[in-house]
Enzyme design. Structure first.
Site, PDB file in Angstrom:
ATOM      1  N   ASP A 149      -7.934  33.363  35.687  1.00 19.14           N
ATOM      2  CA  ASP A 149      -6.599  32.982  35.248  1.00 19.14           C
ATOM      3  C   ASP A 149      -5.546  33.221  36.338  1.00 19.14           C
ATOM      4  O   ASP A 149      -4.597  32.446  36.465  1.00 19.14           O
ATOM      5  CB  ASP A 149      -6.327  33.871  34.013  1.00 19.14           C
ATOM      6  N   GLU A 382     -15.677  39.961  31.996  1.00 17.64           N
ATOM      7  CA  GLU A 382     -16.057  38.808  31.194  1.00 17.64           C
ATOM      8  C   GLU A 382     -17.143  37.944  31.829  1.00 17.64           C
ATOM      9  O   GLU A 382     -16.974  36.726  31.993  1.00 17.64           O
ATOM     10  CB  GLU A 382     -14.816  37.965  30.860  1.00 17.64           C
ATOM     11  N   TYR A 434      -9.006  38.558  21.581  1.00 13.71           N
ATOM     12  CA  TYR A 434      -7.690  37.942  21.378  1.00 13.71           C
ATOM     13  C   TYR A 434      -7.547  37.388  19.968  1.00 13.71           C
ATOM     14  O   TYR A 434      -7.163  36.235  19.791  1.00 13.71           O
ATOM     15  CB  TYR A 434      -7.462  36.870  22.448  1.00 13.71           C
ATOM     16  N   TYR A 438      -6.073  33.603  21.079  1.00  9.71           N
ATOM     17  CA  TYR A 438      -7.050  32.534  21.325  1.00  9.71           C
ATOM     18  C   TYR A 438      -7.919  32.281  20.087  1.00  9.71           C
ATOM     19  O   TYR A 438      -8.414  31.183  19.879  1.00  9.71           O
ATOM     20  CB  TYR A 438      -7.938  32.871  22.526  1.00  9.71           C
ATOM     21  N   GLU A 470      -8.842  44.477  26.393  1.00  6.89           N
ATOM     22  CA  GLU A 470      -7.780  43.456  26.507  1.00  6.89           C
ATOM     23  C   GLU A 470      -7.436  42.983  25.112  1.00  6.89           C
ATOM     24  O   GLU A 470      -8.335  42.733  24.295  1.00  6.89           O
ATOM     25  CB  GLU A 470      -8.239  42.230  27.321  1.00  6.89           C
ATOM     26  N   TRP A 515      -3.326  43.700  27.271  1.00  7.31           N
ATOM     27  CA  TRP A 515      -3.223  42.672  28.313  1.00  7.31           C
ATOM     28  C   TRP A 515      -1.874  41.999  28.146  1.00  7.31           C
ATOM     29  O   TRP A 515      -1.645  41.382  27.115  1.00  7.31           O
ATOM     30  CB  TRP A 515      -4.347  41.637  28.201  1.00  7.31           C
TER      31      TRP A 515
HETATM   32  C1  GCB Z   1      -8.920  37.235  29.670  1.00  9.34           C
HETATM   33  C2  GCB Z   1      -9.069  37.572  31.100  1.00  9.34           C
HETATM   34  C3  GCB Z   1      -7.714  37.710  31.800  1.00  9.34           C
HETATM   35  C4  GCB Z   1      -6.773  36.602  31.328  1.00  9.34           C
HETATM   36  C5  GCB Z   1      -6.573  36.766  29.845  1.00  9.34           C
HETATM   37  C6  GCB Z   1      -5.643  35.708  29.266  1.00  9.34           C
HETATM   38  O1  GCB Z   1      -9.813  37.390  28.887  1.00  9.34           O
HETATM   39  O2  GCB Z   1      -9.847  38.708  31.330  1.00  9.34           O
HETATM   40  O3  GCB Z   1      -7.927  37.634  33.178  1.00  9.34           O
HETATM   41  O4  GCB Z   1      -5.572  36.621  32.008  1.00  9.34           O
HETATM   42  O5  GCB Z   1      -7.795  36.654  29.186  1.00  9.34           O
HETATM   43  O6  GCB Z   1      -4.479  35.990  29.047  1.00  9.34           O
HETATM   44  O7  GCB Z   1      -6.097  34.592  29.053  1.00  9.34           O
END
Ligand code: GCB
Length: 559
Positions: A149, A382, A434, A438, A470, A515
């Protein structure tokens, strides 16, 4: 390899400042002639400095050059240390290649011979990622596709130093502070061409607490290092012709089925995944930004962070020791894939990738082994751990790392319970989840059942403690919605509250890393509005509303 330091036997000269810079073709090699380019700052990424779009997004090679002149002495050895470039680099002195750096985020340390009064240093950097680099990436139809990302910042990202060493010198020191659970001894091993050694241990006030001519040193009633008392000693190794001081802390780390013990006391990880990322500088190391970050981490009552998704600068690691943060130290193995076929993955990670991966694990442990703040290594972020090929690869990489360190090992997992084929391998199970973003966007009531079930299942199956490594929601500061809606400050706060309430139900859930610490630049995409906005702080390091919730939650938080 020891970090360059000045003392009575050693000198360090900084080459930081303004260099010349240019994009170059693939077959470019610095010749005897200086090319002339535009001014460029070192250390910094060039991407957010330049105004030409084609240069900003350049994929391929760039050239950095500077002239230097240092006092020369025949009795000394000279070395060049480039803190990090992203990514691979080739290094030339006066048009002659003297070495290369195999990967970004790691120091390049090379001998310098036959220096003249004026010397031209040229560094050619290639920012393209493939399955033979870390992070991995791929060129598709002539365009770089990155599988992570964060923005692929390019440049000389950390200090460039020339340093001297005496002919006979100390080249590495390892301070091993845990001897069978006995805190009263440290064991020092030295790699050196010298003959006689005196080891002196100083306390924080520079008072001598022990002197020895052997590497086994007794330390009566030492003060242990912890986030609440980050006490640091200094070990000075002095020989007949060299001297080097290394800071260390004494702490014991252990993982049980339900807990992470620091000095025999369970700790709960409160903190973040971060990025080295700031306006204009990109990924360039900057002391003011580093200190601001640590001040904010303290303010919000965090006690830990993960160096997502690559090794951070040595200065950050020193600050973590000093401020007292528990660090999960990560190698740049981001979003690894193994399966053949598909747009991105054709020809995925292979034996060559694994060899590099192992090399980078070794180099990280070599670099960071004396930092008391480092309490666990993360060997990947991941990876596609639901793939069949992942298991053999990950088993091998973990076995290798296990042969190098006693510290716990982990990777952060994005494969759901039941699909992941590797969750028995790490010492602590770290999951990136998430829910409410997500997964089930806009639905916060789903969090306690979905996340709770996964935490229970991972723990009851693998009998290991779990960290939520995260979780978060993109949030535009100043955007409000009542009732809450995605992207608003209210939604981010409610998602955190709901997630944290869930985490509190499980005693073996031993940490929460939000995160992310601050907003950061990403590749452009439909889900990114000027970067990833999941920061609890804005990119200019001001708090969003959720910061006040976390600050309150983490003050004296105990489980
Ligand atoms: C994740 C990743 C991280 C991304 C994050 C996101 O799972 O580890 O690098 O920035 O999601 O915000 O999509």
């Amino acid at each position: 390899m020891l970090y360059p330091k000045t003392n009575k036997y050693r000198e360090v000269f900084s080459l930081n400042g303004i260099w010349t810079f240019k994009t170059v073709a693939d077959d470019y090699e610095p010749t005897l002639e200086c090319f002339g380019g535009s001014p460029m700052a070192v250390p910094a990424s060039f991407n957010d400095i330049v105004t030409d779009k084609a240069v900003k997004d350049h994929e391929g090679k760039v050239l950095y050059e500077t002239f230097f002149s240092v006092p020369l002495s025949a009795a000394k050895l000279y070395r060049l240390r480039i803190g990090a470039t992203s990514h691979k680099c080739e290094v030339f002195i006066n048009g002659v290649k003297i070495g290369e750096g195999i990967n970004g985020y790691y120091p390049v340390d090379l001998p310098l011979e036959n220096l003249s009064e004026y010397n031209r240093l040229s560094i050619v950097i290639d920012n393209r990622l493939s399955f033979q680099t870390m992070p991995v990436g791929k060129i598709i139809d002539g365009k770089q596709v990155i599988n992570h990302d964060f923005y692929n910042f390019t440049g000389i990202h950390r200090d460039v130093l020339i340093y001297t060493l005496p002919e006979k010198h100390v080249s590495d020191i390892t301070v091993d502070t845990v001897v069978g659970g006995d805190y009263h001894k440290i064991h020092v091993s030295v790699v050196s061409t010298c003959e006689k050694f005196v080891y002196t241990v100083y306390d924080k006030q520079k008072q001598v607490v022990a002197v020895s001519d052997s590497g086994d040193i007794a330390l009566p009633s030492p003060r242990l290092w912890s986030p609440s008392d980050p006490y640091l000693y200094t070990l000075s190794v002095e020989t007949e012709c060299d001297k080097y001081d290394v800071r260390f802390g004494i702490r014991k780390v252990e993982v049980t089925e339900n807990a992470f013990l620091l000095n025999d006391v369970p700790v709960y990880f409160k903190g973040f995944g971060l990025h080295e990322d700031f306006f204009v500088l990109g990924k360039g190391n900057n002391s003011a930004v580093n200190v601001r970050n640590f001040e904010l981490l303290k303010w919000i009552n965090a006690n830990s962070f993960r160096t997502s998704h690559y090794p951070y600068s040595e200065e950050i690691m020193d600050l973590a020791d000093e401020y007292g943060f528990l660090v999960i130290d990560e190698v740049p193995a981001v979003c690894m894939k193994w399966w053949e076929g598909g747009n991105f993955c054709e020809g995925g990670a292979n034996e060559e990738t694994k060899t590099l991966h192992k090399q980078l694990i070794k180099r990280l442990i070599d670099r960071d082994k004396n930092h008391p703040s480092v309490v666990m290594y993360s060997l990947a972020n991941e990876p596609e751990s639901a793939e069949d090929n992942a298991r053999t690869y990950i088993l091998d990489v973990f076995a290798y790392a296990r042969s190098l360190t006693r510290l716990p090992l982990t990777f952060t997992n994005c494969s759901y319970f039941g699909l992941c084929k590797c969750s028995d391998i790490p010492d602590v199970i770290c999951i990136n989840r998430y829910y409410g973003w997500y997964d089930y966007i806009g639905n916060l009531s789903i969090i306690s059942s979905k996340l709770g079930k996964e935490i229970e299942d991972f723990h009851s199956t693998y009998k290991k403690p779990v960290i939520l490594s995260e979780f978060g929601a993109d949030t535009v500061e100043g955007l409000h919605a009542l009732p809450s809606e995605v992207f608003s400050e209210e939604y981010q706060s409610e998602l955190m509250e709901e997630t944290c309430n869930t985490l509190d139900k499980y005693p073996y859930l031993i940490g929460e890393h939000v995160w992310a610490f601050a907003d950061f630049k990403t590749k452009q995409g439909l889900t990114r509005f000027r970067g990833n906005r999941k920061g609890v702080f804005t990119k200019d390091r001001q708090p969003k509303a959720v910061a006040f919730f976390l600050r309150k939650r983490w003050a004296d938080f105990k489980k």
